[in-house]
Motif scaffolding. Structure first.
Motif, PDB file in Angstrom:
ATOM      1  N   LEU A  25      48.460  44.501  39.398  1.00 30.29           N
ATOM      2  CA  LEU A  25      48.088  43.147  39.789  1.00 30.29           C
ATOM      3  C   LEU A  25      47.125  43.213  40.968  1.00 30.29           C
ATOM      4  O   LEU A  25      47.201  44.123  41.795  1.00 30.29           O
ATOM      5  N   ASN A  26      46.226  42.226  41.042  1.00 28.16           N
ATOM      6  CA  ASN A  26      45.378  42.173  42.219  1.00 28.16           C
ATOM      7  C   ASN A  26      46.197  41.653  43.403  1.00 28.16           C
ATOM      8  O   ASN A  26      47.351  41.241  43.244  1.00 28.16           O
ATOM      9  N   PHE A  27      45.608  41.667  44.574  1.00 25.61           N
ATOM     10  CA  PHE A  27      46.369  41.313  45.781  1.00 25.61           C
ATOM     11  C   PHE A  27      46.940  39.905  45.712  1.00 25.61           C
ATOM     12  O   PHE A  27      48.126  39.686  46.030  1.00 25.61           O
ATOM     13  N   MET A  28      46.145  38.938  45.295  1.00 24.10           N
ATOM     14  CA  MET A  28      46.610  37.551  45.286  1.00 24.10           C
ATOM     15  C   MET A  28      47.747  37.345  44.287  1.00 24.10           C
ATOM     16  O   MET A  28      48.735  36.658  44.575  1.00 24.10           O
ATOM     17  N   ASP A  29      47.643  37.953  43.119  1.00 20.62           N
ATOM     18  CA  ASP A  29      48.720  37.833  42.124  1.00 20.62           C
ATOM     19  C   ASP A  29      49.981  38.546  42.600  1.00 20.62           C
ATOM     20  O   ASP A  29      51.100  38.079  42.375  1.00 20.62           O
ATOM     21  N   SER A  30      49.795  39.682  43.275  1.00 22.82           N
ATOM     22  CA  SER A  30      50.966  40.394  43.788  1.00 22.82           C
ATOM     23  C   SER A  30      51.645  39.587  44.897  1.00 22.82           C
ATOM     24  O   SER A  30      52.880  39.601  45.023  1.00 22.82           O
ATOM     25  N   LEU A  31      50.854  38.879  45.682  1.00 24.88           N
ATOM     26  CA  LEU A  31      51.410  38.029  46.730  1.00 24.88           C
ATOM     27  C   LEU A  31      52.206  36.871  46.126  1.00 24.88           C
ATOM     28  O   LEU A  31      53.296  36.527  46.618  1.00 24.88           O
ATOM     29  N   ASP A  76      54.903  35.352  33.204  1.00 29.19           N
ATOM     30  CA  ASP A  76      54.579  34.187  32.366  1.00 29.19           C
ATOM     31  C   ASP A  76      54.828  32.887  33.134  1.00 29.19           C
ATOM     32  O   ASP A  76      54.025  31.952  33.076  1.00 29.19           O
ATOM     33  N   GLU A  77      55.953  32.837  33.841  1.00 33.53           N
ATOM     34  CA  GLU A  77      56.294  31.636  34.604  1.00 33.53           C
ATOM     35  C   GLU A  77      55.287  31.369  35.713  1.00 33.53           C
ATOM     36  O   GLU A  77      55.035  30.214  36.074  1.00 33.53           O
ATOM     37  N   LEU A  78      54.700  32.424  36.229  1.00 29.39           N
ATOM     38  CA  LEU A  78      53.699  32.287  37.292  1.00 29.39           C
ATOM     39  C   LEU A  78      52.282  32.130  36.744  1.00 29.39           C
ATOM     40  O   LEU A  78      51.326  32.005  37.518  1.00 29.39           O
ATOM     41  N   ASN A  79      52.158  32.159  35.396  1.00 27.33           N
ATOM     42  CA  ASN A  79      50.847  32.069  34.733  1.00 27.33           C
ATOM     43  C   ASN A  79      49.896  33.179  35.186  1.00 27.33           C
ATOM     44  O   ASN A  79      48.688  32.965  35.338  1.00 27.33           O
ATOM     45  N   ILE A  80      50.455  34.351  35.421  1.00 29.27           N
ATOM     46  CA  ILE A  80      49.635  35.511  35.765  1.00 29.27           C
ATOM     47  C   ILE A  80      49.218  36.193  34.467  1.00 29.27           C
ATOM     48  O   ILE A  80      50.058  36.631  33.684  1.00 29.27           O
ATOM     49  N   GLU A  81      47.925  36.255  34.215  1.00 30.40           N
ATOM     50  CA  GLU A  81      47.415  36.762  32.942  1.00 30.40           C
ATOM     51  C   GLU A  81      47.656  38.261  32.770  1.00 30.40           C
ATOM     52  O   GLU A  81      47.949  38.724  31.673  1.00 30.40           O
ATOM     53  N   THR A  82      47.503  39.029  33.838  1.00 32.11           N
ATOM     54  CA  THR A  82      47.688  40.473  33.747  1.00 32.11           C
ATOM     55  C   THR A  82      49.160  40.786  33.558  1.00 32.11           C
ATOM     56  O   THR A  82      49.988  40.478  34.414  1.00 32.11           O
ATOM     57  N   GLY A 100      53.806  49.484  36.440  1.00 30.23           N
ATOM     58  CA  GLY A 100      52.653  48.751  36.949  1.00 30.23           C
ATOM     59  C   GLY A 100      52.896  48.216  38.352  1.00 30.23           C
ATOM     60  O   GLY A 100      51.948  48.014  39.119  1.00 30.23           O
ATOM     61  N   LEU A 101      54.162  47.980  38.700  1.00 28.42           N
ATOM     62  CA  LEU A 101      54.478  47.553  40.074  1.00 28.42           C
ATOM     63  C   LEU A 101      54.199  48.693  41.046  1.00 28.42           C
ATOM     64  O   LEU A 101      53.778  48.461  42.183  1.00 28.42           O
ATOM     65  N   ARG A 102      54.450  49.910  40.613  1.00 30.92           N
ATOM     66  CA  ARG A 102      54.130  51.088  41.441  1.00 30.92           C
ATOM     67  C   ARG A 102      52.624  51.183  41.640  1.00 30.92           C
ATOM     68  O   ARG A 102      52.151  51.411  42.760  1.00 30.92           O
ATOM     69  N   HIS A 103      51.864  51.001  40.550  1.00 28.18           N
ATOM     70  CA  HIS A 103      50.404  51.007  40.659  1.00 28.18           C
ATOM     71  C   HIS A 103      49.918  49.858  41.535  1.00 28.18           C
ATOM     72  O   HIS A 103      48.967  50.014  42.302  1.00 28.18           O
ATOM     73  N   THR A 104      50.561  48.710  41.405  1.00 27.70           N
ATOM     74  CA  THR A 104      50.183  47.549  42.222  1.00 27.70           C
ATOM     75  C   THR A 104      50.377  47.852  43.702  1.00 27.70           C
ATOM     76  O   THR A 104      49.510  47.564  44.532  1.00 27.70           O
ATOM     77  N   SER A 127      47.694  50.244  44.872  1.00 27.99           N
ATOM     78  CA  SER A 127      46.373  49.622  44.861  1.00 27.99           C
ATOM     79  C   SER A 127      46.206  48.656  46.028  1.00 27.99           C
ATOM     80  O   SER A 127      45.141  48.605  46.662  1.00 27.99           O
ATOM     81  N   VAL A 128      47.250  47.883  46.313  1.00 33.90           N
ATOM     82  CA  VAL A 128      47.189  46.930  47.425  1.00 33.90           C
ATOM     83  C   VAL A 128      47.106  47.670  48.756  1.00 33.90           C
ATOM     84  O   VAL A 128      46.377  47.258  49.669  1.00 33.90           O
ATOM     85  N   LEU A 129      47.836  48.769  48.881  1.00 34.17           N
ATOM     86  CA  LEU A 129      47.758  49.572  50.105  1.00 34.17           C
ATOM     87  C   LEU A 129      46.327  50.060  50.339  1.00 34.17           C
ATOM     88  O   LEU A 129      45.799  49.979  51.459  1.00 34.17           O
ATOM     89  N   LEU A 130      45.710  50.578  49.285  1.00 30.02           N
ATOM     90  CA  LEU A 130      44.336  51.049  49.406  1.00 30.02           C
ATOM     91  C   LEU A 130      43.392  49.898  49.724  1.00 30.02           C
ATOM     92  O   LEU A 130      42.479  50.024  50.550  1.00 30.02           O
ATOM     93  N   TYR A 131      43.618  48.762  49.080  1.00 31.58           N
ATOM     94  CA  TYR A 131      42.804  47.565  49.312  1.00 31.58           C
ATOM     95  C   TYR A 131      42.892  47.121  50.767  1.00 31.58           C
ATOM     96  O   TYR A 131      41.915  46.653  51.353  1.00 31.58           O
ATOM     97  N   LYS A 132      44.083  47.307  51.355  1.00 31.91           N
ATOM     98  CA  LYS A 132      44.310  46.889  52.740  1.00 31.91           C
ATOM     99  C   LYS A 132      43.837  47.944  53.753  1.00 31.91           C
ATOM    100  O   LYS A 132      44.002  47.760  54.960  1.00 31.91           O
ATOM    101  N   GLY A 133      43.275  49.037  53.265  1.00 31.68           N
ATOM    102  CA  GLY A 133      42.696  50.030  54.154  1.00 31.68           C
ATOM    103  C   GLY A 133      43.593  51.179  54.540  1.00 31.68           C
ATOM    104  O   GLY A 133      43.246  51.975  55.426  1.00 31.68           O
ATOM    105  N   VAL A 134      44.759  51.321  53.881  1.00 32.67           N
ATOM    106  CA  VAL A 134      45.636  52.455  54.155  1.00 32.67           C
ATOM    107  C   VAL A 134      44.981  53.730  53.621  1.00 32.67           C
ATOM    108  O   VAL A 134      44.411  53.724  52.527  1.00 32.67           O
TER     109      VAL A 134
END
Length: 368
Positions: A168-174, A298-304, A310-314, A317-324
């Motif tokens: 998931l991208n950062f906003m969807d993960s949030l 589905d309840e959150l209408n998240i397409e991905t 995938g939660l592990r990948h998320t 990915s978010v850690l890297l996105y945040k500059g870790v």
């Protein structure tokens, strides 16, 4: 001295050789061209000059691969060893009793093409990785002289998931994080707790369901990961995937508070397992967890749509996105080496490099 004969549509080489005064030639066929046969013969002759003992007796490829897997891979993590055995079964199915000495680059490529039908390129690549390790040892053992896995092409009919579909991208993960933080307060099972912890920790599924209450340090807001659970067969605790997987990681204080309250309001379960279920596996199955995750997305209408992995990948990915740093991410995930982290998250790293390049280019622009 080698001689060459065309047998049907392929070529065969014969190398004259005497052992204990008796003629024991070395023959191998199946080469598409005379040039390929000549190159292979030259390799054998070179190795003979170096004093290497060549095995003349044919050995079944599947038989050698199976013995090799049990000899060298039985000490690997249980799931890793199972994957090697699955590769052995695939080789048995296709090659049957064909000797390893009879396999050429062409016949091996035909095998990979067959295996690639209905599978992704990544799946084909993993099978080749197993076989390639075995073939290298077969060369060292003097069974064969040519690495027939060299330059293999990984053709596949099934398109792999895009990198963006694995996390998931950062906003969807949030959004998922906020949803789970509310869900844990009203749910009548601890499934939301499992999903929440997976999202904020990046742990493997076996590590998650292998957690016991003693793993939680509420004073320092950390979790100690030192074993996993065999959630597929329910046979008990098992070793972690590698030595780097034993680790202590920091956890969101609010999430730790939720688990502390959960433990206070619920009695310890079988062996203190946090995500215990009175079933054969003794824990929540990955299938059930994936189903619950899909329903929430589905309840959150998240397409991905992602799996538990995938939660592990998320998380990564978010850690890297945040500059870790990639080093810190690798350590937190329990990867065997930083190269593993690079391989999994190359797409994210490239995106960050492009972003960093823009920063570098405009470093002093604001002061001009």
């Amino acid at each position: 001295m080698a001689s060459f004969q065309k047998r049907g549509k392929t070529w065969q080489y014969t190398i004259s050789r005497y052992v204990d005064g008796k003629l024991k030639p070395i023959r191998k066929g199946g080469f598409r061209t005379k040039k390929e046969a000549m190159e292979a013969a030259a390799e054998v002759e070179y190795m003979l000059k170096k004093g290497m003992v060549m095995q003349v007796k044919d050995v079944g490829f599947a038989e050698y691969f199976e013995n090799w897997a049990h000899l060298y891979k039985n000490g690997k993590h249980k799931n890793t060893f199972k994957r090697y055995l699955n590769s052995v079964e695939t080789v048995k199915q296709y090659f049957k009793d064909i000797p390893i000495q009879k396999i050429t680059r062409q016949t091996y490529q035909e095998f990979l093409n067959w295996y690639g039908e209905g599978r992704s390129k990544e799946t084909v690549r993993k099978l080749n990785t197993h076989i390639r390790s075995c073939v290298k040892d077969a060369i060292d053992d003097g069974l064969i002289t040519i690495d027939f896995t060299r330059k293999a092409e990984f053709n596949a009919s099934k398109q792999p998931k895009k990198s963006s579909e694995k996390h998931l991208n950062f906003m969807d993960s949030l959004r998922l994080y906020r949803y789970l933080m509310k869900k844990v307060k009203t749910a009548n099972t601890n499934t939301p707790h499992l999903l929440l912890l997976a999202l904020v920790s990046g742990m493997r599924y076996g590590e998650l369901v292998g957690l016991t209450r003693d793993c939680f340090d509420f004073e320092n807001n950390t979790i100690y990961i030192y074993r996993a659970w065999d959630y597929k067969d329910g046979e008990g605790f098992i070793d972690l995937k590698n030595t780097s997987s034993e680790r202590r990681i920091g956890i969101d204080p609010m999430v730790m508070k939720i688990f502390k309250e959960h433990f206070e309001n619920n009695q310890p379960t079988y062996n203190g397992i946090v995500f215990f279920r009175p079933t054969k596996s003794k824990t929540l199955t990955s299938e059930a967890a994936n189903k619950a995750l899909k329903k929430m997305l589905d309840e959150l209408n998240i397409e991905t749509k992602i799996s538990m992995h995938g939660l592990r990948h998320t998380h990564a990915s978010v850690l890297l996105y945040k500059g870790v740093s990639i080093q810190s991410v690798s350590k937190r995930l329990g990867h065997a080496s930083i190269e593993t982290t690079y391989d999994y998250y190359t797409h994210i790293i490239k995106e960050l490099e492009e972003r960093d390049e823009k920063v570098a280019v405009n470093l002093y622009a604001v002061n001009v």
